[in-house]
Design a protein around this motif. Structure first.
Motif, PDB file in Angstrom:
ATOM      1  N   GLY A 111       1.059  -1.196   0.103  1.00 10.60           N
ATOM      2  CA  GLY A 111       0.001  -0.063   0.268  1.00 10.60           C
ATOM      3  C   GLY A 111       0.994   1.443  -0.088  1.00 10.60           C
ATOM      4  N   ARG A 112       2.101   1.041  -0.198  1.00 12.17           N
ATOM      5  CA  ARG A 112       2.916   2.295   0.054  1.00 12.17           C
ATOM      6  C   ARG A 112       2.670   3.169  -1.127  1.00 12.17           C
ATOM      7  NH1 ARG A 112       7.910   1.640  -0.613  1.00 12.17           N
ATOM      8  NH2 ARG A 112       8.997   3.185   0.520  1.00 12.17           N
ATOM      9  N   VAL A 113       2.451   4.416  -0.885  1.00 11.20           N
ATOM     10  CA  VAL A 113       2.426   5.407  -1.941  1.00 11.20           C
ATOM     11  C   VAL A 113       3.548   5.847  -2.769  1.00 11.20           C
ATOM     12  CG1 VAL A 113       1.347   7.717  -2.915  1.00 11.20           C
ATOM     13  CG2 VAL A 113       0.144   6.367  -1.199  1.00 11.20           C
ATOM     14  N   LEU A 114       4.001   5.576  -4.027  1.00 10.09           N
ATOM     15  CA  LEU A 114       5.203   5.997  -4.570  1.00 10.09           C
ATOM     16  C   LEU A 114       5.034   6.990  -5.250  1.00 10.09           C
ATOM     17  CD1 LEU A 114       6.115   2.281  -5.770  1.00 10.09           C
ATOM     18  CD2 LEU A 114       6.709   3.488  -3.573  1.00 10.09           C
ATOM     19  N   ALA A 115       4.038   7.570  -5.650  1.00 11.61           N
ATOM     20  CA  ALA A 115       3.709   9.027  -6.246  1.00 11.61           C
ATOM     21  C   ALA A 115       2.236   9.165  -6.134  1.00 11.61           C
ATOM     22  CB  ALA A 115       4.052   8.725  -7.888  1.00 11.61           C
ATOM     23  N   MET A 116       2.192  10.882  -5.897  1.00 11.64           N
ATOM     24  CA  MET A 116       0.969  11.065  -5.732  1.00 11.64           C
ATOM     25  C   MET A 116       0.941  12.619  -6.561  1.00 11.64           C
ATOM     26  SD  MET A 116      -1.856  10.749  -2.703  1.00 11.64           S
ATOM     27  CE  MET A 116      -0.943  12.206  -1.512  1.00 11.64           C
ATOM     28  N   GLU A 169      10.739   1.015 -14.229  1.00 17.99           N
ATOM     29  CA  GLU A 169      12.204   1.359 -14.659  1.00 17.99           C
ATOM     30  C   GLU A 169      12.606   1.781 -13.193  1.00 17.99           C
ATOM     31  OE1 GLU A 169      12.417   4.714 -17.234  1.00 17.99           O
ATOM     32  OE2 GLU A 169      11.993   3.340 -18.899  1.00 17.99           O
ATOM     33  N   ARG A 170      11.907   2.329 -12.239  1.00 19.23           N
ATOM     34  CA  ARG A 170      12.673   2.902 -10.912  1.00 19.23           C
ATOM     35  C   ARG A 170      12.740   1.890  -9.979  1.00 19.23           C
ATOM     36  NH1 ARG A 170      13.813   8.353 -10.717  1.00 19.23           N
ATOM     37  NH2 ARG A 170      14.054   7.980  -8.436  1.00 19.23           N
ATOM     38  N   ILE A 171      11.774   0.781  -9.877  1.00 20.05           N
ATOM     39  CA  ILE A 171      11.499  -0.153  -8.725  1.00 20.05           C
ATOM     40  C   ILE A 171      12.242  -1.462  -9.610  1.00 20.05           C
ATOM     41  CG2 ILE A 171      10.067  -1.687  -7.523  1.00 20.05           C
ATOM     42  CD1 ILE A 171       8.075   0.772  -7.914  1.00 20.05           C
ATOM     43  N   PRO A 172      13.446  -2.019  -8.942  1.00 24.18           N
ATOM     44  CA  PRO A 172      13.969  -2.996  -9.828  1.00 24.18           C
ATOM     45  C   PRO A 172      13.071  -4.308  -9.479  1.00 24.18           C
ATOM     46  CG  PRO A 172      15.056  -2.409  -7.741  1.00 24.18           C
ATOM     47  CD  PRO A 172      14.196  -1.293  -7.923  1.00 24.18           C
ATOM     48  N   ALA A 173      13.319  -4.986 -10.474  1.00 27.39           N
ATOM     49  CA  ALA A 173      12.337  -6.550 -10.189  1.00 27.39           C
ATOM     50  C   ALA A 173      13.140  -7.471  -9.339  1.00 27.39           C
ATOM     51  CB  ALA A 173      12.443  -7.234 -11.614  1.00 27.39           C
ATOM     52  N   PRO A 174      12.437  -8.317  -8.404  1.00 26.62           N
ATOM     53  CA  PRO A 174      12.962  -8.945  -7.234  1.00 26.62           C
ATOM     54  C   PRO A 174      13.887 -10.037  -8.052  1.00 26.62           C
ATOM     55  CG  PRO A 174      10.654  -9.633  -7.774  1.00 26.62           C
ATOM     56  CD  PRO A 174      10.993  -8.376  -8.466  1.00 26.62           C
ATOM     57  N   VAL A 175      15.164 -10.194  -7.416  1.00 25.32           N
ATOM     58  CA  VAL A 175      16.166 -11.198  -7.997  1.00 25.32           C
ATOM     59  C   VAL A 175      15.680 -12.467  -7.555  1.00 25.32           C
ATOM     60  CG1 VAL A 175      18.457 -11.808  -7.489  1.00 25.32           C
ATOM     61  CG2 VAL A 175      17.899  -9.462  -7.500  1.00 25.32           C
ATOM     62  N   GLU A 176      15.668 -13.275  -8.684  1.00 27.89           N
ATOM     63  CA  GLU A 176      15.446 -14.840  -8.443  1.00 27.89           C
ATOM     64  C   GLU A 176      16.523 -15.625  -8.094  1.00 27.89           C
ATOM     65  OE1 GLU A 176      13.200 -16.523 -11.679  1.00 27.89           O
ATOM     66  OE2 GLU A 176      11.790 -14.848 -11.900  1.00 27.89           O
ATOM     67  N   LEU A 177      16.345 -16.185  -6.987  1.00 29.79           N
ATOM     68  CA  LEU A 177      17.527 -16.901  -6.594  1.00 29.79           C
ATOM     69  C   LEU A 177      17.545 -18.449  -7.199  1.00 29.79           C
ATOM     70  CD1 LEU A 177      17.437 -16.044  -2.718  1.00 29.79           C
ATOM     71  CD2 LEU A 177      18.800 -14.978  -4.482  1.00 29.79           C
ATOM     72  N   THR A 178      18.568 -18.806  -7.867  1.00 31.21           N
ATOM     73  CA  THR A 178      18.859 -20.016  -8.398  1.00 31.21           C
ATOM     74  C   THR A 178      20.049 -20.781  -7.932  1.00 31.21           C
ATOM     75  OG1 THR A 178      19.745 -19.213 -10.586  1.00 31.21           O
ATOM     76  CG2 THR A 178      17.350 -19.330 -10.466  1.00 31.21           C
ATOM     77  N   ALA A 179      20.014 -22.033  -7.900  1.00 28.11           N
ATOM     78  CA  ALA A 179      21.239 -22.879  -7.347  1.00 28.11           C
ATOM     79  C   ALA A 179      22.438 -22.896  -8.585  1.00 28.11           C
ATOM     80  CB  ALA A 179      20.723 -24.156  -7.056  1.00 28.11           C
ATOM     81  N   PRO A 180      23.491 -22.611  -8.113  1.00 21.38           N
ATOM     82  CA  PRO A 180      24.627 -22.567  -9.173  1.00 21.38           C
ATOM     83  C   PRO A 180      24.617 -24.064  -9.963  1.00 21.38           C
ATOM     84  CG  PRO A 180      25.381 -22.080  -6.919  1.00 21.38           C
ATOM     85  CD  PRO A 180      23.972 -22.567  -6.819  1.00 21.38           C
ATOM     86  N   ALA A 181      25.182 -23.952 -11.534  1.00 26.72           N
ATOM     87  CA  ALA A 181      24.799 -24.992 -12.194  1.00 26.72           C
ATOM     88  C   ALA A 181      25.762 -26.361 -11.532  1.00 26.72           C
ATOM     89  CB  ALA A 181      25.343 -24.449 -13.337  1.00 26.72           C
ATOM     90  N   GLY A 182      26.837 -25.882 -10.900  1.00 32.24           N
ATOM     91  CA  GLY A 182      27.666 -26.948 -10.441  1.00 32.24           C
ATOM     92  C   GLY A 182      27.063 -27.694  -9.189  1.00 32.24           C
ATOM     93  N   ALA A 183      26.185 -27.148  -8.791  1.00 37.85           N
ATOM     94  CA  ALA A 183      25.404 -27.802  -7.525  1.00 37.85           C
ATOM     95  C   ALA A 183      24.430 -28.925  -7.728  1.00 37.85           C
ATOM     96  CB  ALA A 183      24.863 -26.658  -6.598  1.00 37.85           C
ATOM     97  N   ALA A 184      24.207 -29.069  -8.924  1.00 34.82           N
ATOM     98  CA  ALA A 184      23.029 -30.011  -9.528  1.00 34.82           C
ATOM     99  C   ALA A 184      23.434 -31.434  -9.148  1.00 34.82           C
ATOM    100  CB  ALA A 184      23.044 -29.741 -11.034  1.00 34.82           C
ATOM    101  N   GLY A 185      22.609 -31.920  -8.209  1.00 35.92           N
ATOM    102  CA  GLY A 185      22.816 -33.390  -7.859  1.00 35.92           C
ATOM    103  C   GLY A 185      23.778 -33.564  -6.667  1.00 35.92           C
ATOM    104  N   LYS A 186      24.157 -32.518  -6.048  1.00 37.18           N
ATOM    105  CA  LYS A 186      24.754 -32.283  -4.883  1.00 37.18           C
ATOM    106  C   LYS A 186      23.852 -32.125  -3.557  1.00 37.18           C
ATOM    107  CE  LYS A 186      29.265 -30.813  -6.880  1.00 37.18           C
ATOM    108  NZ  LYS A 186      30.429 -29.862  -6.549  1.00 37.18           N
ATOM    109  N   HIS A 187      24.194 -32.810  -2.594  1.00 37.70           N
ATOM    110  CA  HIS A 187      23.362 -32.737  -1.245  1.00 37.70           C
ATOM    111  C   HIS A 187      24.230 -32.323  -0.021  1.00 37.70           C
ATOM    112  CE1 HIS A 187      19.865 -34.637  -3.402  1.00 37.70           C
ATOM    113  NE2 HIS A 187      20.901 -35.305  -3.836  1.00 37.70           N
TER     114      HIS A 187
END
Length: 509
Positions: A213-218, A491-509
């Motif tokens: 509900g934050r007003v960014l412009a009025m 343009e002024r509000i950056p899109a949220p960063v999507e966190l993804t696992a590194p490619a080398g981490a696939a299959g590791k636990h």
């Protein structure tokens, strides 16, 4: 029974909520007079008769008597000696009046709201906002824009704020802290500059963060009255087809699908009762979703007539905060909506031609409901302290209805009334949805042009409302300003960063 005692008796029938009564008078906690029970019985009989036999016609007859008495009181210096309120009418007409002596703190009766309350069969079931808290002006006879007043500087936090770093701050006094506003100064300046460059007679643009509900412009500008302030929070503008958001929401929750089709002819500018009937002249068919996008008045009028009662439309309007106060750091007008009881007038209102008024801030909040999967979030102008919890969002639509509503609003941008402006090369807004609205006063001529919407549709970051009141010659309309508000805000509000696992981490636990 005095006018004041009428209001004192209303708690026995939960009508105080309906009439939007303000705080009780100074003697509200005093013991009732011996006559109070009989007064309550008289009111109960009036409500019962008007709600079952007389209907709205009888209610209006009663109202006419109340209004006539008020006019007589205003005109006569001795009018304070008596007042009258009608008893239960017989066969739809107002009955005999009961003389009484009003006290000094008597409040004028809201005649139109009283008519709605008395005409209801089940007053106890009505919710806050179902009845306007004050008389609703006639759009055709007395458009309220003609009485537009500016916001006093003492109440205008945005005008008083000073830039400190990248924040707008309102300096406090000796015993009051500074107030840091949620406004983005750069976005505010950019939107104001657009309106100034195009010399709009009256214009306002509101940008919100839907989830908080934050007003960014009025932003606002008036070429006609440069000194005028407060345009984003005034509800003197006809809601026009923006009210189709309310009607569409009510239809969805009544079981009508966004894919439900209706056929029609005519009705682009005006409606008549014959157009509500299915005839062989109906040469075009739209789904409800496409009707929203193209703002097809006949489709909304037909579907209102077939699928909605006045009660259903009133309840949805009330849920979406029409006829109700919205908490805000600055004074915010109540957006009034008069929902008629009879068939064609109800259908006309459902299509956006009724006596319904909206502030730009409220318009952005309507868009936010769909963006928030059906939840209402109050607007925030002053950054809260870290220890202050934010109010919980209130569900007002089902998530399913909110998703369907979003799909309908998308049609406005992809195939409907805002398609052209959103396809302009270099100015596209990806995955935007919204609704346009246009309506004009005749004398003097004023063209009200709206756009409300949000983007992106799947992960909304901003919701906007844009309004321009134009003269016969104009340079931009609400859809242009609304598009720019979305584009510049994203343009002024950056899109949220999507966190993804590194490619080398696939299959590791």
């Amino acid at each position: 029974m005095t006018i004041r005692r009428l209001f004192a008796a209303l708690p026995l029938f939960p009508l105080t909520l309906l009439l939007g009564a303000s705080a009780p008078g100074p003697d509200a906690n005093t013991a009732p007079s011996p006559a109070a029970p009989s007064d309550a019985q008289v009111l109960a009989q009036s409500v019962s008769a008007l709600g079952t036999d007389a209907g709205p016609v009888g209610a209006r007859a009663l109202v006419e008597k109340v209004e006539a008495e008020q006019r007589a009181q205003a005109a006569s210096p001795d009018a304070g000696d008596s007042a009258s309120v009608a008893q239960a009418p017989d066969s739809g007409t107002a009955g005999e009046a009961v003389a009484a002596t009003p006290s000094e703190d008597s409040r004028p009766v809201d005649a139109r709201a009283l008519a709605e309350a008395l005409a209801s069969k089940d007053a106890a079931a009505l919710e806050p906002g179902m009845v306007p808290p004050m008389p609703v002006p006639s759009r055709e006879k007395a458009p309220p824009f003609g009485k537009l007043q500016g916001l006093p500087r003492a109440q205008d936090l945005v005008a008083r704020a000073k830039l400190e770093g990248n924040k707008l701050v309102v300096k406090g006094g000796k015993n009051t802290p500074d107030q840091v506003l949620t406004i983005d100064p750069g976005l505010q300046a950019s939107l104001t500059k657009i309106m100034q460059n195009y010399q709009v007679p009256y214009g306002a643009a509101v940008v919100l963060e839907p989830s908080t509900g934050r007003v960014l412009a009025m932003a606002e500008h008036s070429e006609a009255k440069p000194e005028l302030r407060g345009l984003p929070i005034r509800a003197v503008y006809p809601a026009a087809s923006i009210f189709k958001i309310v009607t569409g929401s009510a239809l969805l929750e009544a079981g009508v699908s966004a894919d439900t089709e209706a056929c029609f002819h005519g009705g682009k500018r005006r409606l008549n009762e014959r157009q509500l009937e299915d005839t062989e002249r109906d040469g075009a068919c739209y789904s409800l979703a496409l009707a929203m996008g193209k703002s097809a008045n006949v489709i909304f009028a037909k579907m209102t007539s077939k699928h909605l009662t006045a009660d259903a439309l009133k309840r949805m309007a009330a849920r979406l905060r029409f006829n109700r106060e919205i908490p805000f750091a600055q004074p915010l007008d109540v957006s009034l909506a008069y929902i008629p009881e009879d068939g064609f007038a109800l259908a006309n209102t459902g299509a956006g031609f009724g006596d319904v008024y909206l502030s730009p801030l409220h318009g952005a909040l309507l868009a936010s409901v769909a963006a928030n999967e059906g939840r209402w979030v109050d607007p925030v102008l002053v950054e809260p302290e870290p220890y202050m919890p934010l109010p919980e969002p209130e569900p007002v639509l089902t998530p399913t209805a909110a998703h369907e509503l979003t799909r309908m609003l998308e049609e406005t941008v992809t195939h409907g009334t805002a398609r052209g402006v959103f396809r302009e090369r270099g100015f596209q807004v990806k995955d935007a949805v919204g609704k346009t609205g246009t309506l004009a006063d005749r004398e003097p001529f004023r063209d009200y042009s709206w756009f409300v919407g949000f983007a992106p549709k799947d992960n909304p970051r901003v919701a906007v409302a844009a309004l321009i009141v134009n003269d016969p010659k104009w340079r931009i309309r609400g859809s242009y300003l609304g598009r720019e508000a979305l584009r510049l805000a994203l343009e002024r509000i950056p899109a949220p960063v999507e966190l993804t696992a590194p490619a080398g981490a696939a299959g590791k636990h």
